[in-house]
Motif scaffolding. Structure first.
Motif, PDB file in Angstrom:
ATOM      1  N   ARG B 164      11.503  -6.144  22.986  1.00  0.00           N
ATOM      2  CA  ARG B 164      12.869  -5.874  22.176  1.00  0.00           C
ATOM      3  C   ARG B 164      12.752  -7.066  20.717  1.00  0.00           C
ATOM      4  O   ARG B 164      13.311  -7.186  19.748  1.00  0.00           O
ATOM      5  CB  ARG B 164      13.669  -6.458  23.577  1.00  0.00           C
ATOM      6  CG  ARG B 164      14.885  -4.518  22.600  1.00  0.00           C
ATOM      7  CD  ARG B 164      15.877  -4.997  24.178  1.00  0.00           C
ATOM      8  NE  ARG B 164      17.104  -5.799  23.251  1.00  0.00           N
ATOM      9  CZ  ARG B 164      17.753  -4.340  22.441  1.00  0.00           C
ATOM     10  NH1 ARG B 164      17.325  -2.936  21.922  1.00  0.00           N
ATOM     11  NH2 ARG B 164      18.410  -4.874  21.473  1.00  0.00           N
ATOM     12  N   ARG B 167      10.336  -6.343  18.054  1.00  0.00           N
ATOM     13  CA  ARG B 167      10.384  -5.047  17.961  1.00  0.00           C
ATOM     14  C   ARG B 167      11.824  -5.066  16.617  1.00  0.00           C
ATOM     15  O   ARG B 167      11.948  -4.888  15.510  1.00  0.00           O
ATOM     16  CB  ARG B 167      10.784  -3.839  18.578  1.00  0.00           C
ATOM     17  CG  ARG B 167      10.377  -2.788  18.072  1.00  0.00           C
ATOM     18  CD  ARG B 167      10.686  -1.474  19.014  1.00  0.00           C
ATOM     19  NE  ARG B 167      12.031  -1.256  19.604  1.00  0.00           N
ATOM     20  CZ  ARG B 167      12.134  -1.744  20.357  1.00  0.00           C
ATOM     21  NH1 ARG B 167      11.200  -1.093  21.307  1.00  0.00           N
ATOM     22  NH2 ARG B 167      13.340  -1.268  21.199  1.00  0.00           N
ATOM     23  N   THR B 168      12.684  -5.955  17.277  1.00  0.00           N
ATOM     24  CA  THR B 168      14.423  -6.355  16.802  1.00  0.00           C
ATOM     25  C   THR B 168      14.088  -7.860  15.828  1.00  0.00           C
ATOM     26  O   THR B 168      15.159  -6.952  14.941  1.00  0.00           O
ATOM     27  CB  THR B 168      15.376  -5.898  17.888  1.00  0.00           C
ATOM     28  OG1 THR B 168      15.097  -6.948  18.233  1.00  0.00           O
ATOM     29  CG2 THR B 168      15.157  -4.563  18.510  1.00  0.00           C
TER      30      THR B 168
END
Ligand SMILES: Nc1ncnc2c1ncn2[C@@H]1O[C@H](COP(=O)(O)OP(=O)(O)OP(=O)(O)O)[C@@H](O)[C@H]1O
Ligand SMILES: [Mg+2]
Lengths: 250, 251, 278
Positions: B164, B167-168
């Motif tokens: 995460r 990705r973020t």
């Protein structure tokens, strides 16, 4: 602390490499023991062969690069400071630029044969582009205010060139020369291999022909060192030549 | 890099003079046509090579190596850049190793690649990948370094999983700079592939070039050089396009 | 055009006033100058019918709305551009190009200094190639650095200086060339209030000592009145002279006292109405 970390990591990598060869995890004829490679380097230092190869390689590279830099700055200054010259020459230069430098090797061989001149011409041709284009760009982008300072002081063309446009363009020229030098090392290695010219590139090539992997790795280490030190040298001289770009407060 | 210029009729002077002078000089024998060939003969050679399929075949082989190598180099460079970018201590410790490896011109590995992989696609791909991975590695490394530390702190506070986090936070922040590295790598890919072929690998345009020289076909040799310049321009155009799409997306 | 004959309104004279007499020609004479860009539908009149004079040793300030052509006009006086019609004279000769007699202080000081030269050699720039010896140049530069408060920064690069210091270097460089005319385009516009005031006073004392004529552009009406012997108010669309005002304030001027004079306040009101109240 940083140095200790670097030493430990480097030693660790070498040890892993050494053990992998030792316990036959990799094929010995293809992957040499780093200890053997270093032994080769030491032996070559002793016999003077290493020094000779390095000298030949550096001399070739430096001749080509110096020639290219000189030509690049001269032609670039001419084209960069004249709008007319830009209109006449830039489209042709732009069309030639994407040509991979090594593609001229066959032409150079056809014209000049397999010798040092051919090698230097190829090196010079390859490293000419970054020097030339950076110089043109540098001379094109002299700030308007600085040009007007020159006009207001009624400078002669020559004085204007040396006090305003050349120093202003240096910020672009010097990185261009550095890229050119990196290219010239590459082309030196390529032409040495292609034309069997004495030097580190040729040593690497021969080591492969004779299946002497320790010599091959030794040659790669030496080339890496040359590349590294030359780049450091240029970074230092860049800082020296352009001191105002690094001493910045704001 | 250079200031945009309006096309001008003056621009045609140099190429026209060069081509005309070349044609005339070789026809009158001032220049030896067995070395310099002739513009008309070169055009004929291109047409011929295009017709018999040899040009397309060689182009396919070169592009195959360049593109596969570029992709591999990209993946490897980004992965290494993110890994060392996030682990500052590791990056410092590994610096002598990476600097040393980065300083070896990829082309110098040709004999080693030959020893390990033999002639063919894979050795060429390996060298192209090696050459392409460094600019991408450096771009990714500096990009990751320049992520606002507060963003990473937020990620820790929110107890994000590594995927995460990647990705973020990391990917968007890193993207723009990596594209710059990728542009350099695109420029490298074609040059390195052709050089390896010229040097040893019996496939692709580089090999065709050296064969043309050795079999005394200067017309074909110059034709291939012109074709390579065109391919180079296409690669350059692709990397410019990349820049525009990036700007378009960010705007 | 509103003609404001300020002297006729009966004001107190000043002993330092430069007297304009018919037999003493002005230093700068702008005569019926107009500037247009483009042709036909795209024709754009920047200004027209501009006429004014500046006497020798006088400080003339140009104020006016943004875009009314102040910079363009100043560049024409410098000789960097030519007006479309009309003529500009300096010392009774038509200006056709730049000259070392006329120095220009550019607005963005950051870009008008040579970034690769130290403060000292940036100032020396305008003395090089004039046949002076190295020692002579060094001496002049040292004196000018002392005059402009730059002595301590002598070997620094422009990028290491604050904005105020950079602008001091530019002024020193211009003074070094011993100009008869100093052209300044919003030279203090980007500086903080305190720095601006001290530079205003430095400028006044240098200019008074060297008897240089100055054309000074500013957006700041108070600055124009404080510095000027004369203020030209320009209107926009197209640019034209709204008023030609003589400032009768005693010299040397003083940041507090001068700004509190009834005459100062009167001028401020007048200019404000002319330019802002339009
Ligand atoms: N080269 C040019 N081509 C076309 N128009 C121009 C050019 N130079 C200036 N102008 C126009 O002339 C007008 C006056 O410009 P100028 O910079 O002289 O105004 P200014 O009074 O100095 O404004 P400011 O107070 O904002 O500095 C502007 O409308 C500008 O658009
Ligand atoms: Mg302006």
């Amino acid at each position: 602390m940083r140095v200790a970390m670097m030493l430990v990591f480097t030693a660790l990598m070498l040890a892993l490499w050494h053990l992998a060869v030792r316990f036959e995890l990799v094929n010995r004829t293809f992957v040499a023991d780093p200890a053997d490679a270093i032994a080769v380097i030491i032996r070559q230092i002793g016999s003077g062969a290493l020094f000779e190869s390095i000298l030949a390689t550096i001399a070739r590279m430096a001749s080509g690069w110096l020639l290219a830099s000189l030509l690049g700055i001269l032609i670039g200054a001419g084209i960069g400071s004249s709008r007319l010259a830009q209109q006449v020459f830039m489209p042709t230069l732009e069309a030639l630029r994407p040509l991979p430098a090594s593609a001229v090797i066959p032409v150079a061989i056809l014209l000049l044969g397999l010798n040092d001149t051919m090698s230097i011409v190829v090196i010079a041709f390859g490293s000419l582009w970054p020097a030339l284009l950076a110089t043109i760009h540098g001379f094109q982008s002299v700030p308007r205010q600085l040009r007007e300072v020159g006009t207001m002081l009624e400078m002669s063309r020559l004085r204007y060139f040396f006090t305003i446009s050349l120093p202003s363009a240096l910020v672009d020229i010097i990185p261009g020369l550095r890229i050119g030098l990196a290219l010239s090392l590459i082309l030196t290695v390529v032409t040495e291999m292609q034309a069997s010219l004495r030097g580190v590139g040729y040593d690497i090539f021969m080591a492969q022909r004779l299946y002497r992997s320790a010599d091959l790795y030794a040659g790669l280490i030496v080339i890496g060192m040359i590349g590294f030190f030359i780049n450091q040298l240029l970074l230092i001289s860049e800082r020296r030549l352009l001191p105002w770009t690094t001493r910045r407060v704001h | 890099m250079t200031i945009a210029m309006r096309p001008s009729p003056l621009s045609a002077i140099v190429p026209i003079c060069l081509l005309l002078g070349w044609e005339v000089a070789t026809r009158t024998g001032t220049l030896d046509p067995r070395i310099f060939s002739q513009p008309t003969a070169i055009v004929a050679a291109i047409a011929e090579a295009a017709r018999d399929g040899s040009l397309i075949q060689a182009t396919r082989e070169t592009l195959e190596a360049a593109v596969v190598g570029l992709v591999l180099g990209f993946v490897f460079g980004v992965a290494l850049g993110i890994l060392l970018g996030l682990r500052t201590g590791l990056e410092v410790a590994a610096r002598p190793t990476t600097e040393m490896l980065r300083s070896i011109p990829a082309i110098a590995f040709t004999p080693l690649a030959l020893l390990l992989l033999g002639f063919g696609l894979s050795m060429e791909v390996a060298i192209v990948a090696y050459a392409c991975c460094w600019p991408i590695f450096i771009a990714t490394l500096t990009a990751v370094r320049n992520i606002d530390p507060r963003l990473l702190e937020i990620a820790s506070v929110l107890e994000m999983s590594p995927q995460r986090r990647l990705r973020t936070i990391i990917a968007p922040a890193v993207f723009a700079r990596v594209v710059v590295g990728l542009r350099t790598a695109i420029a490298f890919a074609l040059v390195v592939a052709v050089t390896v072929e010229i040097l040893s690998n019996p496939r692709g345009l580089g090999y065709a070039l050296i064969v043309a020289q050795q079999t005394f076909r200067p017309d074909l040799m110059y034709a291939l050089i012109v074709w390579l310049a065109i391919l180079g321009a296409i690669f350059g155009g692709l990397s410019k396009l990349l820049d525009y799409t990036r700007i378009g997306r960010l705007a | 055009m509103i003609a404001v004959d300020h002297k006729a309104a009966g004001s107190r004279g000043s002993e330092h006033k430069v007297i304009e007499t018919p037999n003493r020609p002005p230093a700068v004479s702008v005569r019926n100058v107009a500037m247009t860009f483009g042709v036909d539908e795209k024709r754009h009149v920047v200004f027209e019918n501009i006429s004014f004079n500046a006497a020798k040793g006088e400080i003339l300030c140009l104020v006016g709305a943004s875009g009314c052509g102040k910079t363009t006009l100043l560049r024409q006086v410098a000789g960097l551009q030519r007006p479309t019609t009309g003529e500009i004279l300096f010392d009774e000769t038509l200006i056709t190009g730049p000259s070392r007699e006329r120095a220009m202080v550019f607005q963005d000081y950051g870009r008008a200094l040579l970034p690769w030269r130290s403060v000292r050699s940036n100032i020396a720039l305008s003395l090089e190639g004039t046949g002076r010896s190295k020692e002579e140049i060094a001496e002049t530069v040292t004196r000018l650095m002392a005059m402009t408060g730059l002595s301590a920064a002598s070997s620094k690069y422009p990028s290491e200086l604050s904005g105020g210091m950079q602008q001091r270097v530019q002024i020193a460089r211009c003074i070094a060339q011993k100009p008869k005319l100093l052209l300044m385009d919003e030279p203090f516009g980007a500086l903080d209030a305190l720095t601006r005031q001290s530079l205003q006073d430095e400028l006044l004392s240098i200019v008074a000592a060297q008897k240089i004529t100055v054309v000074f552009i500013t957006h700041d009406l108070e600055e124009a009145i404080y510095l000027g012997d004369k203020v030209i108010a320009l209107g926009a669309n197209p640019g034209r002279v709204l008023a030609d005002l003589t400032i009768d304030l005693p010299r040397p001027r003083h940041q507090l006292a001068t700004r509190e004079e009834p005459e100062f306040l009167r001028m401020r009101h007048l200019l404000h109405e002319l330019i802002v109240g339009h």
